[in-house]
Scaffold this active site. Structure first.
Site, PDB file in Angstrom:
ATOM      1  N   SER A 143      49.196  32.975  44.857  1.00  0.00           N
ATOM      2  CA  SER A 143      47.773  33.168  44.614  1.00  0.00           C
ATOM      3  C   SER A 143      47.501  34.573  44.062  1.00  0.00           C
ATOM      4  O   SER A 143      48.008  34.920  42.992  1.00  0.00           O
ATOM      5  CB  SER A 143      46.994  32.896  45.900  1.00  0.00           C
ATOM      6  OG  SER A 143      45.618  32.809  45.656  1.00  0.00           O
ATOM      7  N   ASP A 357      33.842  51.047  35.763  1.00  0.00           N
ATOM      8  CA  ASP A 357      34.994  51.739  35.164  1.00  0.00           C
ATOM      9  C   ASP A 357      36.327  51.136  35.601  1.00  0.00           C
ATOM     10  O   ASP A 357      37.341  51.835  35.651  1.00  0.00           O
ATOM     11  CB  ASP A 357      34.956  53.227  35.510  1.00  0.00           C
ATOM     12  CG  ASP A 357      34.996  53.505  37.012  1.00  0.00           C
ATOM     13  OD1 ASP A 357      34.817  52.553  37.792  1.00  0.00           O
ATOM     14  OD2 ASP A 357      35.202  54.671  37.395  1.00  0.00           O
ATOM     15  N   HIS A 410      46.794  24.259  46.785  1.00  0.00           N
ATOM     16  CA  HIS A 410      47.044  25.679  46.543  1.00  0.00           C
ATOM     17  C   HIS A 410      48.109  26.265  47.467  1.00  0.00           C
ATOM     18  O   HIS A 410      48.776  27.238  47.115  1.00  0.00           O
ATOM     19  CB  HIS A 410      45.723  26.437  46.719  1.00  0.00           C
ATOM     20  CG  HIS A 410      45.762  27.871  46.342  1.00  0.00           C
ATOM     21  ND1 HIS A 410      45.788  28.302  45.025  1.00  0.00           N
ATOM     22  CD2 HIS A 410      45.771  28.996  47.095  1.00  0.00           C
ATOM     23  CE1 HIS A 410      45.793  29.621  44.993  1.00  0.00           C
ATOM     24  NE2 HIS A 410      45.796  30.062  46.225  1.00  0.00           N
TER      25      HIS A 410
END
Length: 432
Positions: A143, A357, A410
């Protein structure tokens, strides 16, 4: 270093110090913890290293017992390092208790800006040189660990022998808005599949949500269970047994009391365990920043995009006669109101959501020219990581082979025993 035994393996504790900010190597340092695992019969053998990067963000490496899950396959030929990524597990913690040591919310947010994949990979490179003497190692990324592995390929491929990714091929350029815009329809499909399997849960979920609308419910530990928070139990639906676990949770929600039906203590306890971020607050704080790459703020992307999918609105569902839709792997501002583990960090979370940023995480040109063998398991209709995004990335990375499967969800690398890891190793070695 301390060594000890479990069935079939010998474990050794390692501690490493690394710079908080890798651009300032002489500045503040933090501690990382790693657990070495080697087969009991190969303690003195000259084995190649495999480092495991857990999913998340914000989770320490899984605590296996003996040779559980994929670990038994790995220790046949590797010396394994289960690394607690910075801020997690036994590494220097970052949570509501420790972050005030940094100062106010602004200082805390600036501190947490050093906890994404870019810093984690630079940690790995320092640790690798210490453990292997400079030899490259194999990375297994589950993951979010796969996101880190993809960044590793972008920035330090010389440290890599092989990369194995399970359910974690990220989009190289999708902003957080696009990630969640693709996620909500997948989540709806998972919920519909759950209700098809357990049609009795449609009424149960509506009844619980209606009760929460009418009664303020505070769970053990102070977690306020709102209808929206209840919906977030849908995160269970992304794992192989998650639908069954959700069903068993819902079926015992109410008990009769002298004042009428009430949510049972057992239900409340289980819900609290499923929803509290006390053990992994970085998951909530950094979940959207892991997608940020300098193109504006994430600005609570999951919350904003949810407005495009009104079928997830609990109030509208209860006003009509349709099913209540659960939600999935999304973080919202209200999480920082209902969870006492997150409440003190609300302003810090707002500053992270407003940050602009964030540096880019992936180098498309370098990935296209990659020569490190990479094998990736892509789980068909994975609830947490978009399959289309993963396959687009697979086409963009050189020397990468994919295995697309709907046999697992998953958590396939854990649920399959040795099968997923076996397949990935065979793919990476050209044996399959």
């Amino acid at each position: 270093m301390t060594s000890y035994r479990q069935p079939g393996v010998v474990l050794t504790d390692h501690r490493f110090t690394v710079p908080l900010d890798h651009t300032d190597p002489s500045g503040e340092r933090i501690e990382l913890y790693g657990r070495e695992v080697v087969a009991a019969g190969q303690v003195g053998a000259d084995l190649p290293w495999l480092v495991y990067l857990e999913g998340g963000p914000g989770f320490g490496a899984r605590r296996f017992v003996g040779t559980q899950a994929w670990l038994g396959r790995a220790v046949r030929e590797f010396r394994v390092l289960l690394l607690d990524q910075r801020g997690t597990g036994r590494s220097t913690p970052a949570n509501r208790q420790t972050l005030p040591l940094r100062g106010g919310p602004r200082a805390q947010a600036d501190h947490l800006a050093h906890f994404r994949a870019d810093s984690i990979v630079r940690d790995c490179e320092l640790i690798r040189r210490r453990l292997t003497g400079g030899a490259p190692w194999t990375v297994l990324g589950q993951s979010f660990g796969g996101f880190c592995a993809t960044h590793y390929l972008s920035t330090a491929p010389g440290g890599l022998r092989t990369v194995l990714i399970t359910g974690g091929l990220p989009s190289l350029d999708a902003p957080a808005d696009d990630v969640y815009r693709a996620a909500y329809p997948r989540v709806q499909r998972k919920v519909e599949a759950h209700y098809a399997r357990y049609p009795q849960d449609v009424e149960r979920a509506r009844r619980i949500a209606a009760h929460l609308t009418e009664h303020r419910t505070v769970l053990p530990g102070g977690y306020v269970l709102t209808p929206e928070a209840f919906q977030s139990l849908g995160i269970l639906l992304g794992s192989g047994d998650g639908s069954h676990r959700l069903h068993y949770l819902l079926e015992n929600a109410f008990v009769r009391t002298p004042t009428g039906p009430a949510l049972s203590d057992g239900f409340q306890e289980e819900v609290h365990a499923a929803l509290s971020f006390a053990g992994h607050p970085l998951y909530a704080l950094l979940h959207e920043p892991i997608y940020a790459q300098g193109r504006g703020p994430t600005a609570w992307a999951a919350e904003r995009v949810r407005a495009e999918f009104p079928q997830f609105d609990a109030g509208k569902a209860l006003a009509g006669d349709g099913p209540l839709l659960f939600t999935g792997e999304t973080i919202h501002p209200w999480h920082f109101d209902v969870d006492p583990a997150l409440r003190p960090l609300r302003e810090t979370a707002e500053l992270l959501a407003a940050r602009t940023d964030w540096p880019a995480l992936y180098d498309a040109g370098r990935l296209a020219a990659n020569t490190v063998p990479v094998a990736a398991a892509v789980y068909h209709d994975d609830m947490y990581v978009d399959t289309a995004h993963s396959l687009a990335t697979a086409r963009a990375v050189g020397s990468l082979r994919t295995w697309v499967t709907d046999e697992y969800e998953h958590d396939g690398v854990r649920a399959s025993g040795h099968r997923v890891l076996d397949r990935l190793l065979a793919l990476a070695r050209g044996e399959a």
